[in-house]
Write a protein that holds these residues in place. Structure first.
Motif, mmCIF file in Angstrom:
data_model
loop_
_atom_site.group_PDB
_atom_site.id
_atom_site.type_symbol
_atom_site.label_atom_id
_atom_site.label_comp_id
_atom_site.label_asym_id
_atom_site.label_seq_id
_atom_site.Cartn_x
_atom_site.Cartn_y
_atom_site.Cartn_z
ATOM 1 N N SER A 31 -5.995 -2.749 11.691
ATOM 2 C CA SER A 31 -5.867 -4.140 12.117
ATOM 3 C C SER A 31 -4.729 -4.833 11.377
ATOM 4 O O SER A 31 -4.221 -5.849 11.823
ATOM 5 N N SER A 32 -4.348 -4.307 10.235
ATOM 6 C CA SER A 32 -3.160 -4.743 9.508
ATOM 7 C C SER A 32 -2.562 -3.497 8.859
ATOM 8 O O SER A 32 -2.959 -2.390 9.191
ATOM 9 N N TRP A 33 -1.646 -3.680 7.925
ATOM 10 C CA TRP A 33 -0.899 -2.526 7.431
ATOM 11 C C TRP A 33 -1.807 -1.431 6.869
ATOM 12 O O TRP A 33 -1.631 -0.261 7.181
ATOM 13 N N LEU A 34 -2.795 -1.764 6.054
ATOM 14 C CA LEU A 34 -3.683 -0.746 5.484
ATOM 15 C C LEU A 34 -5.159 -0.975 5.778
ATOM 16 O O LEU A 34 -5.993 -0.203 5.356
ATOM 17 N N LYS A 35 -5.495 -2.037 6.506
ATOM 18 C CA LYS A 35 -6.899 -2.324 6.791
ATOM 19 C C LYS A 35 -7.325 -1.608 8.072
ATOM 20 O O LYS A 35 -6.765 -1.836 9.130
ATOM 21 N N VAL A 36 -8.339 -0.757 7.924
ATOM 22 C CA VAL A 36 -8.887 -0.058 9.088
ATOM 23 C C VAL A 36 -9.693 -1.067 9.900
ATOM 24 O O VAL A 36 -10.482 -1.844 9.345
ATOM 25 N N THR A 37 -9.488 -1.076 11.197
ATOM 26 C CA THR A 37 -10.173 -2.009 12.075
ATOM 27 C C THR A 37 -11.673 -1.708 12.121
ATOM 28 O O THR A 37 -12.102 -0.613 11.745
ATOM 29 N N ASP A 38 -12.465 -2.668 12.557
ATOM 30 C CA ASP A 38 -13.912 -2.472 12.632
ATOM 31 C C ASP A 38 -14.288 -1.517 13.764
ATOM 32 O O ASP A 38 -15.121 -0.641 13.592
#
Length: 144
Positions: A31-38
Motif C-alpha cells: 500500500s506504500s513503499w514497504l507497507k504490505v496492504t491488508d
C-alpha cells in the motif's frame, strides 16, 4: 529440479520483484513503499499471514552491503582516495544500496510465505485466535 518447483520459484521472484499479489498476480502487495496492504483489491487475499519481520533488512545488509563494502575497500586500496572523499562516496552508496532492494526482498519473502504456505511450527492456533480477535474488534488491530 522438477518443473513445478521451477515454476513456483519463477512466480515467487516475479510477484516479489513487481509487488504483485502472489495469488492472482493482478493486485498490489504494497500500500506504500514497504507497507504490505491488508487485502488484495482483486482477489481479496488476506495478507495477515505475511510476517517478513527483519528478513529484508538482513538480506540487504548481508548481501548488498557486503558487496558494496568490497567496492569501497577496493576504491581505497586501488586508487588511494582521500578519506574525506571516500566517506562522501561510501555513505550515500551504502545507504542507497541497502535501502533500494528492501521492497523487492520483502515482496520475495511475502510471496515465498504464500506459495510455500509457511507458518511457524506450533503457532497455527495462536495466529487463528489472534486473527479472530482482530476480526471481532473490526479495526484490524489487537486491543490490549
Amino acid at each position: 529440479m522438477d518443473q513445478e518447483f521451477k515454476e513456483a520459484w519463477a512466480w515467487i521472484i516475479k510477484a516479489g520483484w513487481k509487488g504483485l499479489c502472489p495469488r492472482c498476480g493482478k493486485g498490489h502487495m504494497f500500500s506504500s513503499w514497504l507497507k504490505v496492504t491488508d487485502k488484495c483489491e482483486i482477489c481479496g487475499l488476506d495478507y495477515r499471514f505475511a510476517s517478513p519481520d527483519d528478513g529484508p533488512a538482513f538480506f540487504s545488509l548481508c548481501v548488498v552491503a557486503f558487496a558494496l563494502l568490497f567496492v569501497i575497500v577496493w576504491l581505497q586500496v586501488a586508487i588511494g582516495l582521500p578519506i574525506g572523499l571516500l566517506f562522501i562516496i561510501a555513505i550515500p552508496l551504502m545507504a542507497v544500496g541497502c535501502i533500494l532492494p528492501l521492497r523487492p526482498i520483502k515482496g520475495w519473502l511475502v510471496a515465498s510465505q504464500f506459495v510455500n504456505k509457511a507458518i511457524e511450527a506450533g503457532t497455527e492456533q495462536l495466529w487463528t485466535d489472534m486473527h479472530d480477535r482482530e476480526d471481532e474488534a473490526g479495526n484490524g488491530r489487537l486491543d490490549p
